[in-house]
Design a protein around this motif. Structure first.
Motif: not given
Lengths: 177, 415, 162, 382
Positions: D318, D228, D243-244, C82-83, D237-240, D325
């Motif tokens: 964003k 998103t 955190r990212a 997720g990066r 997908v651990p896209h946050d 997002e």
């Protein structure tokens, strides 16, 4: 076996759900109120209808300029030292209740009240007209006209609904000395 | 208080209503067929009126119950806790404009609500309200309910098709698929009871359940799990039959807006509403007749029968098991209050019911089932149409068949 | 982590004629790309295994008076962690009287709507878009409201808008 | 009887047609004025084309004509369920453009209210999702909890929906007295209410069967369409962004990035998207608790010049909103008004995946998928 498990689980989870609704039916208090009879206690900072105090207003037009929707209309008459505010109106049908004018005012002449019942029959009643800005020497004598909440109910129709002073908010009329 | 005589079929002489209703028809019929016909008409009108009153009451109850379950207040304005809402609602609906869309198939559109209403009201003719109070004690009573009740289907399809609205059309198609399918499990579970009793007459089915031991005589508790499953199948399928949430796919407001009654307004719309609630009452009454002893009172007149001990022994075991389950799963949430209150209410109702006449017994049982329907409505989400079909054809019908088989075998060797 | 500068250099090497300057503004850096080449460049940016820009954040449009520009914000995201691996901004300018930019709708699905929005509000035509029509305003609306010289109409279908 | 000819005849007679239906703009489950042009084959959806723009209010054009701080109340009306977060993103975008520092206390308040608003927004999403699937009661339980959050907001900024609380360089006012206690009073029983919701809805087998394995978004496809927020995270997908690319002070807090696990079906199905929101609420509760514990004293607003003019330049900022997002692309020409603002609405992008995934699903599934994406039309149309 998936088939039997499905049936069993459906019955079980439905029963659990029913337990919760039954618990609410029997034990939980109602949280809604009967609106015109009971009203919520509004917090101090509630942004209701705007009210301008013409005894404090200096006519600097900062509030009018801070307004994103131009709902504050200030007009002047006279020139030089005689210049005074001839018209101070707030069109609350345009107002977006953002409170930016209150922040802009340095004299805290314009402020939000706890009044929120603004429905009226004639659109012109939505224009709140405030007292003329005083000349320097007249300052203590002049007063604001009957302000916000009366404007709607003082229309020709005068519906049975709104009492002039609501228990929820201290009507701005009461704040006057 | 006289004890109910043990002989099955004797009229319940305990209350005056029954006396009146037992002797009045015979008295009148001796004065000729016409008088009797007039009398029947009056009673029919009374039933019609009664059902209408019930619908108003049910609508108000539904609103109050749903409100309470959702921590709301519900209607509060007119009368004490909005009771007068019962009267106000129909008046409001009657005053509303009756619209017919320009593109609709006018005659059918206009007629559909009446078909629905007529079909559901006609079913009440064979409902045994008490030992004597029944409009027509047909020998094929249960069959009559199943077949005349299906007339509702015709009305709904008419409404859906004639509206000339695509959502209504969807609803009509769903209605056909659902109602036709769910007739089968309903029918099969009815057959189990019919096999048990050996008659299709609703009155005879009730009489078969009269017992000294109160509840123990109900079909629901015969051959323990068998008839409970049968009842469950009947109830679930019945819910689907009357388009009741969670099986209200025909009007599924989040998908089909309002389904077949999207285009209706005013009184015509209210007829659908009336029919829906009347249908609920029919399913509850039928369920009561078939499984819950109909108008048979709960009163235990002679406790020392085998039925009594079997029933209460079973109930005690079940209660113990539930208690064990409860303590294991829900102990930390501290809901003993709930159990206590529920038990107290049940006992209070049971005590109060010792003195009520059999008509009231019948209504109370039916209304209890209606309450369960409302309870379900405000708890469960709605399945999808294919899942509903799956439930019918792959779960309910096989289960009902197995049940039928088991009852058949038992009927052969038990008695 | 690849810096925008390096990405720009790689693009420059790949498409010497199509990629213009690298502009370093105080907050955000971006590359200028020829409007006709946007589709090619973006396809490369997405397909290239090292860059693999799989996420088109947004297509913004700007009225630069002489030209109309579309600004593409791209990100490369690692689906496992997720990066965001790296990000890149590019801008394509098209002349005001004939604003045509190559479409990237076939590269990223999200561009289908975003390009329609830019077309609707700014009036940039995207060549190769499968279904380029207005999205937010009505189909028969006249003009493109976000242009600086846009004059708000007095009436619309007989409705007084004043 | 010539069998084959007869059969062909019958086939011709039974030829079925596709039916095109307008779902919306007035429809109970389109969550506003969205119109879906649905082509169906019986109950099966053949093709969906969303038609949007019924709520277009020219926000981007309005922004060009207003000073930066005056656009703040307009951002409330984008995603009107998460006004705080919209305010916040706008404030941060302008701060990034102009290089404004925000006081420590203001940062904590911002995070706290942002997360509370996330809970409020997810409560609506979860509740109305239940409504889409035909259950009425959870939505009212959710709204009950949300009301408590709105009460907190009202006590702080005076409004329940259009907050206009964040300012460029801080927040409008400091917290009123006793609000910290009130927030704690709200948080403590909140987790129990989530348990209740889980028992009532999430675990209900009818609900699970309606949602599991329905409308699966494969991660690559989801990202391709710019999906998103929880909808993407549900696909695994651990896209946050918290955190990212931690903005504000999110790098100080411990919380989990909630990812879809495919517990009831496939990863990325409708149930996962629903469940991600439910679990995210618990994570937000954790963040708010940490905020309350570490809340410093001090100023809440940086003094800005009377006429605030950011330097020339442009930026896309964003922020992780409840829906996804939210991006503001701000172009400044050095005057007090932005020369161009573009808003990347998360709902706009999330909605655009609908035509791609709603092929061959049933009509009821379409409603479920739409509900699980959790769109707000104010943000789709802007």
């Amino acid at each position: 076996m998936q088939y039997v498990e499905d049936i069993f689980r459906t019955l079980l989870t439905c029963a659990q759900g029913m337990r919760i609704t039954m618990r609410h039916l029997l034990f939980t208090d109602n949280i809604t109120v009967q609106y015109p009879d009971h009203k919520r206690v509004l917090p101090e900072r509630f942004r209701g209808v705007l009210h301008a105090d013409s005894t404090k207003c200096t006519g600097c037009t900062l509030c009018a300029r801070a307004c994103p929707v131009n709902c504050i209309i200030i007009e002047f008459e006279g020139k030089g030292k005689d210049r005074r505010v001839a018209r101070f109106e707030i069109d609350i049908s345009t107002c977006m209740w953002c409170g930016l004018c209150v922040e802009a005012c340095r004299e805290s002449a314009i402020e939000t009240t706890l009044e929120y019942e603004i429905s009226c029959y004639v659109q012109d009643d939505m224009r709140l007209k405030f007292g003329l800005g005083p000349k320097k020497e007249q300052l203590p004598a002049e007063r604001a006209e009957p302000p916000a909440p009366q404007a709607p109910s003082s229309g020709q129709t005068g519906g049975p609904s709104t009492p002039p002073e609501s228990p929820g908010g201290s009507a701005p009329g009461g704040q006057q000395p | 208080m006289q004890p109910v005589t043990a002989s099955v079929g004797a009229p319940d002489l305990k209350d005056r209503l029954d006396v009146l209703l037992t002797y009045l028809p015979s008295f009148l019929s001796s004065h000729g067929e016409i008088v009797s016909a007039v009398f029947l008409l009056i009673v029919a009108l009374a039933v019609l009126l009664g059902v209408s009153v019930y619908v108003c009451l049910a609508v108000w109850l539904e609103r109050k119950i749903s409100a309470d379950m959702q921590d709301r207040l519900g209607p509060m304005r007119v009368g004490w806790h909005g009771v007068v809402q019962m009267l106000v609602d129909p008046v409001k609906l009657a005053l509303k404009e009756d619209l017919c869309p320009g593109a609709a198939d006018r005659p059918f559109f206009m007629l559909a609500p009446f078909v629905v209403l007529a079909a559901s009201f006609a079913t009440f003719a064979v409902m045994p309200f008490s030992a004597a109070f029944i409009l027509a004690d047909l020998d094929i009573g249960v069959l009559y309910v199943a077949s005349v009740g299906a007339g509702v289907l015709v009305g709904l399809v008419m409404a859906g098709w004639a509206s000339n609205n695509k959502w209504a059309l969807f609803s009509a198609i769903r209605t056909i698929a659902m109602l036709v399918s769910y007739e089968i499990p309903v029918g099969l579970s009815i057959v189990t009871v019919v096999m048990m009793v050996g008659s299709l007459s609703t009155q005879k089915i009730v009489l078969a359940q009269l017992s000294d031991a109160g509840m123990a005589g109900w079909h629901l508790f015969r051959f323990p799990p068998v008839f409970m499953v049968s009842f469950l199948v009947f109830f679930i399928a019945g819910l689907a039959e009357v388009n009741r949430t969670p099986f209200d796919l025909a009007e599924a407001d989040s998908e089909l807006v309002a389904g077949f009654h999207t285009e209706y307004s005013g009184m015509r719309w209210s007829f659908f509403f009336l029919a829906e609630y009347a249908d609920m009452l029919i399913v509850s009454m039928l369920g009561t007749v078939l499984y819950l002893g109909g108008w048979a009172p709960l009163t235990v007149t002679r406790p020392l029968t085998i039925d009594f001990w079997v029933f209460w022994g079973m109930a005690a075991l079940l209660a113990w098991y539930l208690h064990w389950l409860w303590t294991r799963i829900y102990l930390p949430r501290g809901e003993y209050g709930l159990i206590v209150v529920q038990t107290a209410i049940l006992i209070a109702i049971a005590l109060a019911l010792l003195v009520v006449p059999s008509l009231a017994w019948f209504l109370i049982k039916s209304l209890a089932l209606i309450f369960v329907m409302m309870w379900l409505r405000w708890t469960l989400p709605r399945p999808r149409i294919d899942q509903l079909m799956y439930l019918c054809w792959k779960v309910l019908i096989p289960v009902a068949f197995v049940n039928l088989f088991v009852v058949g075998v038992m009927r052969l060797y038990w008695r | 982590m690849v810096t925008p500068r390096e990405i720009h250099d790689r693009l420059k090497a790949q498409f010497p004629d199509d990629v213009g300057d690298f502009v370093e503004e105080p907050v955000e850096f971006f590359s200028e790309v020829k409007p006709a080449a946007v589709g090619r460049v973006c396809a490369f940016l997405k397909e290239d295994p090292e860059l693999s820009f799989n996420y088109l954040v947004s297509i913004s449009s700007v009225d630069l008076t002489a030209n109309l520009a579309a600004v593409y914000h791209l990100e490369s995201m690692d689906l496992e962690s997720g990066r965001t691996r790296h990000a890149f901004v590019m801008r394509a300018q098209a002349p005001r009287d004939n604003p045509v930019i190559a479409s990237v709708a076939t590269v990223w699905g999200t561009a289908i709507w975003q390009e329609r929005e830019v077309y609707d509000l700014m009036g940039i035509t995207f060549e190769g878009h499968p279904d380029l029509k207005r999205i937010l305003t009505d189909d028969d609306w006249v003009g493109h409201p976000l242009r600086k010289d846009y004059v708000f109409p007095k009436t619309y279908r007989g409705i007084d808008l004043e | 009887m010539s069998g084959i000819v007869d059969q062909v005849q019958r086939q011709k007679a039974l030829k079925t047609d596709r039916m095109t239906i307008n779902m919306g703009p007035q429809h109970p489950s389109t969550h506003g004025v969205l119109r879906l042009l649905v082509t169906t084959d019986g109950e099966i959806v053949d093709h969906v084309e969303p038609v949007i723009g019924y709520l277009h209010r020219c926000k981007e054009k309005i922004a060009e004509n207003l000073p930066y701080y005056q656009f703040m109340p307009y951002t409330d009306r984008l995603d009107y369920l998460a006004g705080m977060n919209n305010n916040w993103a706008w404030a941060m975008a302008v701060e990034k453009l102009a290089g404004v520092k925000v006081p420590e206390r203001a940062e904590y308040i911002r995070v706290m209210f942002g997360e509370l608003n996330r809970i409020a927004s997810h409560l609506v999403a979860v509740g109305t999702f239940g409504l889409d699937l035909g259950t009425f009661t959870p939505v009212l339980y959710c709204f009950h909890e949300r009301e408590k959050i709105l009460d907190l907001f009202e006590a702080t900024c005076g409004a329940r929906l259009t907050y206009n609380y964040y300012r460029i360089g801080g927040v409008a006012k400091d917290l009123p007295d006793g609000l910290v206690t009130k927030i704690r009073e709200f948080l403590d029983p909140f987790e129990k209410r989530i348990d209740e919701l889980n028992t009532l809805l999430s675990e209900n087998h009818i609900f699970v069967r309606r949602t599991a394995n329905v409308g699966v978004f494969p991660p690559a496809l989801a990202l391709d369409y710019g999906v998103t927020g929880p909808s993407l995270r549900a696909s695994g997908v651990p896209h946050d962004l918290r955190r990212a690319a931690p903005y504000s002070i999110y790098d100080r807090f411990k919380f989990e990035v909630v990812v879809g696990r495919g517990e009831k079906g496939t990863v990325g199905d409708t149930w996962d998207r629903y469940d991600c929101r439910v679990r995210e609420m618990s994570e937000s509760v954790k963040i708010v608790r940490q905020c309350l514990d570490g809340l410093p004293d001090g100023e809440v607003r940086t003094k800005l010049p009377a006429v605030f003019k950011p330097p020339k330049g442009h930026v896309l900022f964003k922020a992780e909103n409840p829906k996804g997002e939210l991006g503001y692309y701000v172009v400044s020409d050095g005057s007090p008004k932005p020369s161009r603002v573009h808003i990347r609405g998360p709902s706009f992008c999330n909605l655009s995946i609908i035509p791609a995934v709603c092929r061959g699903v049933m009509l009821a599934d379409l409603v479920a998928i739409l509900g699980s994406i959790d769109i707000v039309l104010g943000e789709v149309d802007r």
